[in-house]
Enzyme design. Sequence first.
Site, PDB file in Angstrom:
ATOM      1  N   ASP A 174       0.865  -1.175   0.000  1.00 41.45           N
ATOM      2  CA  ASP A 174       0.000   0.000   0.000  1.00 41.45           C
ATOM      3  C   ASP A 174       0.905   1.230   0.000  1.00 41.45           C
ATOM      4  OD1 ASP A 174      -2.291   1.759   0.591  1.00 41.45           O
ATOM      5  OD2 ASP A 174      -1.453   1.804   2.614  1.00 41.45           O
ATOM      6  N   ASP A 211      -0.221   5.125   0.950  1.00 43.78           N
ATOM      7  CA  ASP A 211      -0.482   6.082   2.027  1.00 43.78           C
ATOM      8  C   ASP A 211      -0.560   5.363   3.371  1.00 43.78           C
ATOM      9  OD1 ASP A 211      -1.414   8.781   0.492  1.00 43.78           O
ATOM     10  OD2 ASP A 211      -2.110   7.019  -0.582  1.00 43.78           O
ATOM     11  N   ASP A 264      -1.442  -0.647   5.974  1.00 42.38           N
ATOM     12  CA  ASP A 264      -1.617  -0.103   7.328  1.00 42.38           C
ATOM     13  C   ASP A 264      -3.061  -0.070   7.795  1.00 42.38           C
ATOM     14  OD1 ASP A 264      -2.416   3.292   7.287  1.00 42.38           O
ATOM     15  OD2 ASP A 264      -2.213   2.134   5.456  1.00 42.38           O
TER      16      ASP A 264
END
Length: 217
Positions: A8, A10, A168
Amino acid sequence: MWTHVIFDLDGTLLNTLEDLANATNWVCAQHGWPVHELDEYKRFVGNGARKLMERAAPADIELTKELLDQLYQEFNERYADHKAEKTRAYDGMPQAVKELGRAGLTLAVLTNKPDVAAGPIVEQYYPDSFSVVQGALPGVPVKPDPALLCVLMERIGAKPETTLFVGDSDVDIMTAKNGGLESCGVLWGFRSREELIQAGADHLVESAAELMELILK
């Protein structure tokens, strides 16, 4: 164990929260709407810019398709001009990514950012580090739908059983599950340990060094 690792963007590779928040608050201010505190954006981000604008808009505003299209365009234009003012790579991650590449793994990025914007921002902070950077495409559902993941995996020749997805948020963990991949939740991003555990993360790491140890063990 793994031949491919998909990251991922961001909250995983880059701390983009403040620039995302500033661009969104700018759009809100243009419409005379209340702006939001930085911490609120940890809950707002993760599902793409359209969903970000939906979450930032006041609850009593009727979000027609026309208005949402306008907000989306305003955000993208503002963010494009201010996307690198506060953004930074997370500690140790550029070095970790380079080390994983040197170890022979194929590395890629999957993000809900528009595809045209994703590549340049990754290249700015992680030059020559990823085989493919896959962003959102018009008409293709974004994460956690596995459609973009399938596009990316075909591009890099990855198989679910030998690919790790690193992110995250619960969106990333759900994306991995929907694609049949193992997942690793990073604890330096925008969401909590509890959220990642509840989403069903297969692994959790607290640092770039710990991530390298997990992948290269």
